[in-house]
Enzyme design. Structure first.
Site, PDB file in Angstrom:
ATOM      1  N   CYS A 121       0.852  -0.908   0.120  1.00 31.95           N
ATOM      2  CA  CYS A 121       0.031  -0.027   0.010  1.00 31.95           C
ATOM      3  C   CYS A 121       0.879   1.239   0.113  1.00 31.95           C
ATOM      4  O   CYS A 121       0.657   1.964  -0.859  1.00 31.95           O
ATOM      5  CB  CYS A 121      -0.768   0.010   1.208  1.00 31.95           C
ATOM      6  SG  CYS A 121      -2.055   1.325   1.246  1.00 31.95           S
ATOM      7  N   CYS A 122       1.678   1.355   1.085  1.00 34.25           N
ATOM      8  CA  CYS A 122       2.787   2.462   1.008  1.00 34.25           C
ATOM      9  C   CYS A 122       3.413   2.728  -0.659  1.00 34.25           C
ATOM     10  O   CYS A 122       3.862   3.699  -0.590  1.00 34.25           O
ATOM     11  CB  CYS A 122       3.858   2.305   2.162  1.00 34.25           C
ATOM     12  SG  CYS A 122       3.299   2.709   3.682  1.00 34.25           S
ATOM     13  N   CYS A 204      -1.233   8.441   7.514  1.00 31.56           N
ATOM     14  CA  CYS A 204      -2.516   7.909   7.119  1.00 31.56           C
ATOM     15  C   CYS A 204      -3.304   7.589   8.317  1.00 31.56           C
ATOM     16  O   CYS A 204      -2.946   6.970   9.216  1.00 31.56           O
ATOM     17  CB  CYS A 204      -2.554   6.852   5.946  1.00 31.56           C
ATOM     18  SG  CYS A 204      -1.455   7.184   4.406  1.00 31.56           S
ATOM     19  N   CYS A 207      -3.622   3.762   9.407  1.00 26.61           N
ATOM     20  CA  CYS A 207      -2.330   3.243  10.067  1.00 26.61           C
ATOM     21  C   CYS A 207      -1.611   4.302  11.276  1.00 26.61           C
ATOM     22  O   CYS A 207      -0.505   4.148  11.461  1.00 26.61           O
ATOM     23  CB  CYS A 207      -1.105   3.221   8.905  1.00 26.61           C
ATOM     24  SG  CYS A 207      -1.823   2.235   7.744  1.00 26.61           S
ATOM     25  N   CYS A 230       7.553   4.315   6.305  1.00 17.01           N
ATOM     26  CA  CYS A 230       6.781   3.992   4.966  1.00 17.01           C
ATOM     27  C   CYS A 230       7.519   3.597   3.827  1.00 17.01           C
ATOM     28  O   CYS A 230       6.675   3.039   2.774  1.00 17.01           O
ATOM     29  CB  CYS A 230       5.795   5.292   4.698  1.00 17.01           C
ATOM     30  SG  CYS A 230       6.744   6.769   4.433  1.00 17.01           S
TER      31      CYS A 230
HETATM   32 FE1  SF4 Z   1      -1.312   2.775   3.026  1.00 12.72          FE
HETATM   33 FE2  SF4 Z   1      -1.144   2.989   5.392  1.00 12.72          FE
HETATM   34 FE3  SF4 Z   1       1.040   3.096   4.049  1.00 12.72          FE
HETATM   35 FE4  SF4 Z   1      -0.879   5.060   4.163  1.00 12.72          FE
HETATM   36  S1  SF4 Z   1       0.522   4.684   5.626  1.00 12.72           S
HETATM   37  S2  SF4 Z   1      -0.011   4.171   2.114  1.00 12.72           S
HETATM   38  S3  SF4 Z   1      -2.639   3.805   4.411  1.00 12.72           S
HETATM   39  S4  SF4 Z   1      -0.074   1.442   4.283  1.00 12.72           S
END
Ligand code: SF4
Length: 235
Positions: A121-122, A204, A207, A230
Site C-alpha cells: 500500500c505504501c 494516514c 495506520c 513508510c
Molecule cells: Fe497505505 Fe497505511 Fe502506507 Fe498510508 S501509511 S499508504 S494507508 S499502508
C-alpha cells in the site's frame, strides 16, 4: 554541482549547528542556492514539516512543497494544509496523488490493502508517487531528525539517496522534539490539532494511532505490524 551522479567526486559542505536553527537555515540557504528550482520539499505536514516550511519560506518564498496525498489522511491534516496555504500564500503546494484511486487499488489488490499488506500500500500510494515527483529534480528535502528513531540516527544534512537516485537534504537532524515545539510556539505557527490529542507522529488515518509509548514518538504508526517506516527513507 553536487548530484547523485557526482556524489563521489564533489566536495560536501559542512555547516555549524551552534545557532538558533541548529544549522537548518544555513543548510536550506545552501540547498536553494545550489539547486534553485531543482529541489522539492516532500512534506507530511506533521510538526517538523511546519518548522521546515517556516524556515524554507525565509530563504525561498516560492519553494515547491509536495504533499503525498494518499487519499487516506485525517481531515485535520487537510485542514492544516489549508492553514499553511493561508499563512504562506507564495509557496507552491502540490498535492501529489497516486495513479490508482482507492477503488482501483481495492479491485486490483483487495479491500483495505493497508491491513494485510501495508508495504504494498505504501509503495503504491507513497513511494511510486514520490519517485514520479523526484524524476526531473536533483534533490529533495526531508524533515528527518536523528532523535526520532534508531533508523534515523545516522542521517546527515546532505545524503546520497540510493533509493530515489537523488540527493536528500535533512536540515533538522540536530533538532530535538522540544526544539521543534519551542520554535512552533515562539513563532505561533499553525499545526495539526491531532498533535494535542496524543498523536506525535501523523500519517494516514488507517495506520496512525495515538502513541502507545510516550518515549517512542512513532509508536502509534502501523500498530500491530513490524513496519516502522513508510519506505521513503529505507533503501
Ligand atoms: Fe497505505 Fe497505511 Fe502506507 Fe498510508 S501509511 S499508504 S494507508 S499502508
Amino acid at each position: 554541482m553536487l548530484t547523485y551522479q557526482t556524489w563521489e567526486t564533489e566536495e560536501k559542505p559542512s555547516f555549524p549547528h551552534d545557532n538558533e536553527t541548529k544549522g537548518a537555515l544555513d543548510v536550506l540557504a545552501w540547498a536553494y542556492r545550489q539547486y534553485e528550482n531543482n529541489i522539492v520539499y516532500a512534506c507530511s505536514f506533521g510538526i517538523e514539516g511546519i518548522v521546515l516550511i517556516d524556515l524554507i519560506s525565509q530563504v525561498k518564498p516560492d519553494a515547491e512543497i509536495v504533499f503525498l496525498d494518499t487519499g487516506l489522511h485525517f481531515r485535520e491534516t487537510y485542514e492544516t494544509i489549508e492553514k499553511v496555504k493561508e499563512k504562506y500564500p507564495s509557496l507552491r503546494i502540490v498535492m501529489k496523488q497516486p495513479s490508482l484511486s482507492l477503488d482501483e487499488q481495492a479491485k486490483q489488490f483487495g479491500d483495505e490493502l493497508w491491513k494485510h499488506h501495508p508495504n504494498k500500500c505504501c509503495e503504491l500510494r507513497k513511494v511510486i508517487p514520490l519517485r514520479e515527483v523526484l524524476t526531473g529534480v536533483t534533490a529533495w528535502i526531508s524533515g528527518l531528525r536523528r532523535e526520532q528513531s534508531p533508523t534515523r540516527s545516522h542521517v546527515q544534512y546532505i545524503n546520497k539517496d540510493d533509493k530515489f537516485q537523488s540527493i536528500k537534504i535533512c536540515p533538522l537532524i540536530h533538532w530535538t522534539w522540544k526544539d521543534v515545539w519551542n520554535y512552533v510556539y515562539k513563532y505561533e505557527l499553525p499545526y495539526n490539532v491531532l498533535h494535542d490529542q496524543g498523536y506525535p507522529s501523523i500519517g494516514c488515518a488507517p495506520c496512525t494511532a495515538p502513541a502507545l509509548d510516550p518515549n517512542d514518538l512513532r509508536s502509534g504508526r502501523w500498530v500491530g505490524h513490524k513496519k516502522t517506516e513508510c519506505g521513503l527513507h529505507i533503501s
